[in-house]
Structures are given as C-alpha cells and as structure tokens.
Write a protein that holds these residues in place. Structure first.
Motif, short mmCIF file in Angstrom:
data_model
loop_
_atom_site.label_atom_id
_atom_site.label_comp_id
_atom_site.label_asym_id
_atom_site.label_seq_id
_atom_site.Cartn_x
_atom_site.Cartn_y
_atom_site.Cartn_z
N LEU A 182 0.83 -1.21 0.00
CA LEU A 182 0.00 0.00 0.00
C LEU A 182 0.87 1.26 0.00
CD1 LEU A 182 -2.72 -1.07 2.60
CD2 LEU A 182 -3.13 -0.58 0.17
N SER A 183 1.94 1.22 0.77
CA SER A 183 2.84 2.37 0.85
C SER A 183 3.52 2.61 -0.50
CB SER A 183 3.88 2.14 1.94
OG SER A 183 4.76 3.25 2.04
N ASN A 184 3.99 1.53 -1.12
CA ASN A 184 4.66 1.67 -2.42
C ASN A 184 3.69 2.14 -3.50
OD1 ASN A 184 7.01 0.87 -1.23
ND2 ASN A 184 7.02 -1.18 -2.13
N LEU A 185 2.44 1.68 -3.42
CA LEU A 185 1.43 2.15 -4.36
C LEU A 185 1.20 3.65 -4.17
CD1 LEU A 185 -0.68 1.67 -6.53
CD2 LEU A 185 -2.25 0.82 -4.76
N GLY A 186 1.19 4.08 -2.92
CA GLY A 186 1.08 5.51 -2.66
C GLY A 186 2.25 6.28 -3.25
N MET A 187 3.45 5.73 -3.13
CA MET A 187 4.63 6.37 -3.70
C MET A 187 4.50 6.54 -5.21
SD MET A 187 6.86 7.20 -1.43
CE MET A 187 7.41 6.83 0.23
N SER A 188 3.86 5.57 -5.85
CA SER A 188 3.68 5.65 -7.29
C SER A 188 2.89 6.90 -7.67
CB SER A 188 2.95 4.39 -7.79
OG SER A 188 2.79 4.40 -9.19
N TYR A 189 1.89 7.23 -6.84
CA TYR A 189 1.10 8.43 -7.11
C TYR A 189 1.87 9.71 -6.75
CZ TYR A 189 -2.99 5.66 -8.23
OH TYR A 189 -3.86 4.80 -8.85
N VAL A 190 2.78 9.61 -5.79
CA VAL A 190 3.63 10.76 -5.49
C VAL A 190 4.42 11.17 -6.73
CG1 VAL A 190 5.58 11.59 -4.12
CG2 VAL A 190 3.83 10.17 -3.03
N LEU A 191 4.89 10.18 -7.47
CA LEU A 191 5.71 10.45 -8.65
C LEU A 191 5.03 11.37 -9.66
CD1 LEU A 191 7.56 7.15 -9.64
CD2 LEU A 191 8.56 9.34 -9.02
N GLU A 192 3.72 11.24 -9.81
CA GLU A 192 3.04 12.08 -10.79
C GLU A 192 2.39 13.30 -10.15
OE1 GLU A 192 0.06 9.88 -12.85
OE2 GLU A 192 -1.17 9.52 -11.08
N GLY A 193 2.68 13.51 -8.86
CA GLY A 193 2.19 14.71 -8.20
C GLY A 193 0.78 14.61 -7.65
#
Length: 222
Positions: free
Chosen positions: A179-190
């Motif tokens: 879940l945390s890594n999936l959240g990081m994926s969305y951080v990448l695109e802002g």
C-alpha cells in the motif's frame, strides 16, 4: 510546490520504497535457504540495519573476510552483498551478486538479490528480468510482484507498476508495504491526495513498520 521540485523529492521517496520492496523480496522467496541480513558473529546477532555507520563498516569488513575464504557460500555471499549495499558500495555489491548468479543461475533467492543489486546500480531492465525469473508463475510470491512493480515505477511505467501493486494486494490483502509503495507511485506524478490516502491506509495496518510511517510523514510534508 513546482512539479519539477516535487518530482525530485518524489524520486528520492520512491527509490527508498523501491529498495525496501526488493529487500523484502530477497528475504521472502520460497526456496530452501532464505537470505537474512542477520548476524555477523555469534556474539553480535543484530540485523545490519540497526547498526551505526561505524558498526556497519566493521561488520562489512568481517563479512568480506569470511566471503574471501568461501566465495561460493550462498548465504555468506548474499549477506556480504547486502552489507556492501547498506555500506554504500553498490558496485562491489553488484559484483558479488553477479558472480553468485553465475554459480546459482536458477536459485530464486539469488536471482531476487541480484535484481536488487542491479536496480541499485540503475540497471532496471536486467533487474526486472532477474526478479521475473525468480518468480514462480503457478505460485506467485507477492513480495516479488511488489518488487517488480517498484522497478517498473523506476522505469516510468506507472500503469504496469500499479497493476502489479494491485496484484500483490490480491495475493496479500492490506499489506502495508505494498500500500505504501502504491502511494509512492502516485507521489511520482504529483497526485498527493491519492498518495496520502494509500499511505494512511498503509500506516493504519497492524503490520506497518516505522518505514511506512516515515514515508507517510514525508508525503504529508510535501
């Protein structure tokens, strides 16, 4: 915050999460011998990640001496490579794992650790190949699926990465690291709102560790 600055900070965050995902995949493969970053000697059984910089450097030197005596010992070589990685010597870590991968070309633990070493050196395509070869399609390992997703995120393939994160969550529902890594994926695109939603969910799970909570705090601070 300007998107350029956001992406720079996000890259750092996702790289940290990515390494954690790969570390988990190394520790969790389903072969007969599991890699641990464990003890350096019988008198010191602390995990490497709990050591100070000086202690880690000393431990790495000791592991290097043991490795030199028997470089084909799989567990010793993997522990030495992990210590080198944590001690900041990614190049030598990769060299150790490359040699081990030649000796154990079909070993899942070795392939996963080799993938981690490759990715740490920015060699994402061969890293992805190694992690995929470590996987068993009929009995997929959620940790390897998550590791594959993290590599795909590093390669800018966010749609494929998120598909893998969700597959990992199907295999291991509510797993905080995924879940945390999936959240990081969305951080990448802002997309910080979506990112925070996933990362708060991760932090609320019973198995959430300090790294998951730290990642949430960092994202909230962006």
């Amino acid at each position: 915050m300007p998107i350029k600055a956001l992406n720079h900070r996000a890259r750092h965050l996702i790289s940290t999460a990515f390494m954690a995902a790969l570390a988990a995949s190394v520790a969790g493969c389903g072969s007969t011998s599991q890699m641990t970053t464990g003890s350096i000697s019988r008198s010191d059984r602390r995990p490497l990640e709990t050591m100070s910089a000086g202690e880690l450097h000393t431990a790495t030197s000791r592991l290097g001496e043991s490795y030199a005596r028997n470089p084909n010992d799989k567990r010793m070589a993997m522990n030495f490579a992990a210590a080198l990685q944590m001690d900041g010597d990614a190049d030598q870590s990769l060299a150790v794992m490359r040699k081990l991968a030649i000796a154990y070309p079909k070993d899942r633990d070795v392939l996963a650790a080799y993938g981690k070493a490759l990715a740490a050196n920015g060699q994402f395509e061969p890293a992805l190949d190694a992690v995929r070869r470590a996987q068993t399609p009929e009995y997929p390992d959620w940790k390897l699926v998550s590791a594959e997703a993290a590599i795909l995120d590093q390669m800018g393939q966010k749609d494929e990465a998120r598909q893998d994160y969700r597959k990992a969550l199907e295999l291991k529902p509510n797993e905080p690291s995924v879940l945390s890594n999936l959240g990081m994926s969305y951080v990448l695109e802002g997309d910080l709102r979506t990112a925070e939603t996933y990362m708060r969910s991760a932090a609320e799970q019973p198995g959430a560790d300090s790294r998951v909570r730290q990642n949430l705090a960092l994202v909230v601070g962006l």
